[in-house]
Design an enzyme around this catalytic site. Sequence first.
Site, PDB file in Angstrom:
ATOM      1  N   ASP A  10       0.826  -1.152  -0.053  1.00 19.93           N
ATOM      2  CA  ASP A  10      -0.014  -0.118  -0.014  1.00 19.93           C
ATOM      3  C   ASP A  10       0.763   1.239  -0.062  1.00 19.93           C
ATOM      4  O   ASP A  10       1.908   1.406   0.826  1.00 19.93           O
ATOM      5  CB  ASP A  10      -1.071  -0.012   1.380  1.00 19.93           C
TER       6      ASP A  10
ATOM      7  N   PHE B  99     -16.147  14.494   4.800  1.00 16.81           N
ATOM      8  CA  PHE B  99     -16.027  13.816   3.630  1.00 16.81           C
ATOM      9  C   PHE B  99     -16.663  12.573   3.887  1.00 16.81           C
ATOM     10  O   PHE B  99     -16.569  11.941   4.858  1.00 16.81           O
ATOM     11  CB  PHE B  99     -14.409  13.771   3.817  1.00 16.81           C
TER      12      PHE B  99
ATOM     13  N   GLN C 213     -18.417   8.415  -0.838  1.00 16.95           N
ATOM     14  CA  GLN C 213     -19.268   8.502  -2.115  1.00 16.95           C
ATOM     15  C   GLN C 213     -19.106   9.930  -2.777  1.00 16.95           C
ATOM     16  O   GLN C 213     -18.775  10.007  -3.996  1.00 16.95           O
ATOM     17  CB  GLN C 213     -20.679   8.382  -1.619  1.00 16.95           C
TER      18      GLN C 213
ATOM     19  N   ARG D 114     -16.494  12.192  -1.985  1.00 19.87           N
ATOM     20  CA  ARG D 114     -15.097  12.269  -2.108  1.00 19.87           C
ATOM     21  C   ARG D 114     -14.735  13.754  -2.081  1.00 19.87           C
ATOM     22  O   ARG D 114     -13.884  14.394  -2.575  1.00 19.87           O
ATOM     23  CB  ARG D 114     -14.542  11.940  -3.433  1.00 19.87           C
TER      24      ARG D 114
END
Length: 696
Positions: A313, A382, A385, A387
């Site tokens: 990541d 935030f 969905q 963003r």
Amino acid sequence: MSEKSEVKKSVTFTREMCFQAIKQSFVKLLPQHQLKNPVMFVVLIGAVICSTIVLHDVGVGAPIGFNLHLTIWLWITILFANFAESLAEGRGKAQADSLRKTRRDVMSRRKRGSDIDVVPSKDLRTGDIVVCEAGETIPLDGDVIEGVASVDESAITGESAPVIRESGGDRCAVTGGTRVVSDRLIIRITSEPGAAFLDRMIAMVEGASRKPTPNEVALGILLVSLTAVFLLAVVTLKGFAIYSERVSGITEGSTANIPMLVALLVCLIPTTIGGLLSAIGISGIDRLIRKNVLATSGKAVEAAGDVDVLLLDKTGTITHGNRQAAQFLPVTGVSEQDLAEAAWLASLADETPEGRSIVLLAQDRFGFQGEVLSAHAKFVPFSAQTRMSGVDISESGQSVRKGAIESIRAEAERRGIHASPELISLGDLVAKQGATPLAVLNHERVLGIIVLKDIVKEGIRERFAHLRKMGIRTVMITGDNPLTAASIAAEAGVDDFVAEATPETKLKRIRMEQAEGHMVGMIGDGTNDAPALAQADIGVAMNTGTQAAREAGNMVDLDSDPTKLIEIVETGKQLLMTRGALTTFSIANDVAKYFAIIPAMFAALYVSGSAKSGPLATLNIMHLQSPQSAILSAVIFNAGIIIVLIPLALRGVKYRPVGATAILWRNLMIYGGGGVIAPFIGIKAIDILLTSLKLA
């Protein structure tokens, strides 16, 4: 000397540790323990049989010298094998004891609504909310839901420098037993008493929960099979010896009595690797722990040695993960101050690290004061969905949004505002530089871009180059857009990258690599990494990451260093190489002992006339003095070689980044050749010593 080095120094061998290992060697003589190791259980049965014969000889007044010496060395063989295992466990128990000192029942302030009551940590349950202030110990594992503070985790990681723990993000997980150094945290408990991370770590380093790995089970089956073959061979020798002695005219002093056959069997079965097998596995886990990596199973350590694809990541793993606002880039017709003011307003109620960095940058650049939003302001948080986040101020009619460029463009279209094409070009420019662009929109127009930068960890490019030399392909996985991902990938030096990845994308990529026959390692720190960490053959969770990530992985890196995989892989390969080397040595050792002992045992057969030896004496190339001397020398050598090899089993064979074929030939030449030569030298030397002392 650093605190970390002090921690590691404390787990080396001590006199007390050796004394405890000797004590445990006798405790482990119990049959229920020996049954776990079939090879050593056969030795135990042989020792019991020989002990019974010695006691019988004492009762009837028969000579017991040779049989007594033989019996003593059979028991010593078992004790040496037990000592190897106990010594390996001792290092883990020493570490567990030091960790156990940090685990204590503390009084905790549990919050229920507006009330706070003080309760012992043993009364806390999953979901409880506790308040921890500076100087207080965090009672159990949990996630920070409010606040930011420095936390001393030296009891876990060995590092004296405190780390930052905060709500919202991948640095919210805290560990029970660590101490808050500054400020205040509100924590949601995620574990039950006795099942926290520290408790599991203690159980693991003690070896109490260690189960045989698949490779150990397979090797155990091989060793049992070899033992059965040699058992059959030794049993048939009895009949052969009786017939041959009758033909040769030997009427007394048989070389095929039960104690000698038991000793012969013990010398021929793979006692060396059988006695060291458990110690090798335990020491592999121990070596990882000394590198500040907690493996939750021996299987994970073994699998690490075969990893050839590594997925990482990006945020918090390759990069530091705390993106900071670095620059305001307005579109044409908008001043930088207007853009900064809108971004500042939209971020005043944003408690994320990015939001706070935007507020700080705006205040530093333009002197905005930290007024709180009025009662008429409504903060828009935030969400995955939308963003984007922002604020609506009804009294002034302002409505500000900041977020991903595509989301801001879609919001602008919904409001009927024309989005300048310049916004896209500015976003692409920022992304090419490896930064993250956030667009800003108010109720009238699109204002520009906030530049967020995430710093690649120092020295990571060189570490990835080292992984490449080891045959490991690195793949960075990130939710960033392709341009940003490509820039970070180039800077970090990974072999491949996957952009705009979701948890499902990560899982799909791992399964694809596994379907192609690769052993996959995954390193991550966020909750969204948990499914991939669970699917990977090796799931390494960062200790700075979320509780969900640490639960999903089968390893936890206490230093939160993604390049630690180099040490993890080397330790896994070292474990496999050590087991392979000592198995090669043990089997070669047994073959050599067979050809050294059997001719000496039966040299007196088929004697004719006044000759002192028969035709088989020609095969006695070592010129051992007598069958009794040959057997006793072999038994002493068999026991002694276990003690000699204990340091190698615990330390491990030195890893070199070479191919499997080269490793195989090296094992055959060094350990195979050494296993053949050592018995001839060792047994002959012991034979000379026993003869000179008139003990055989």
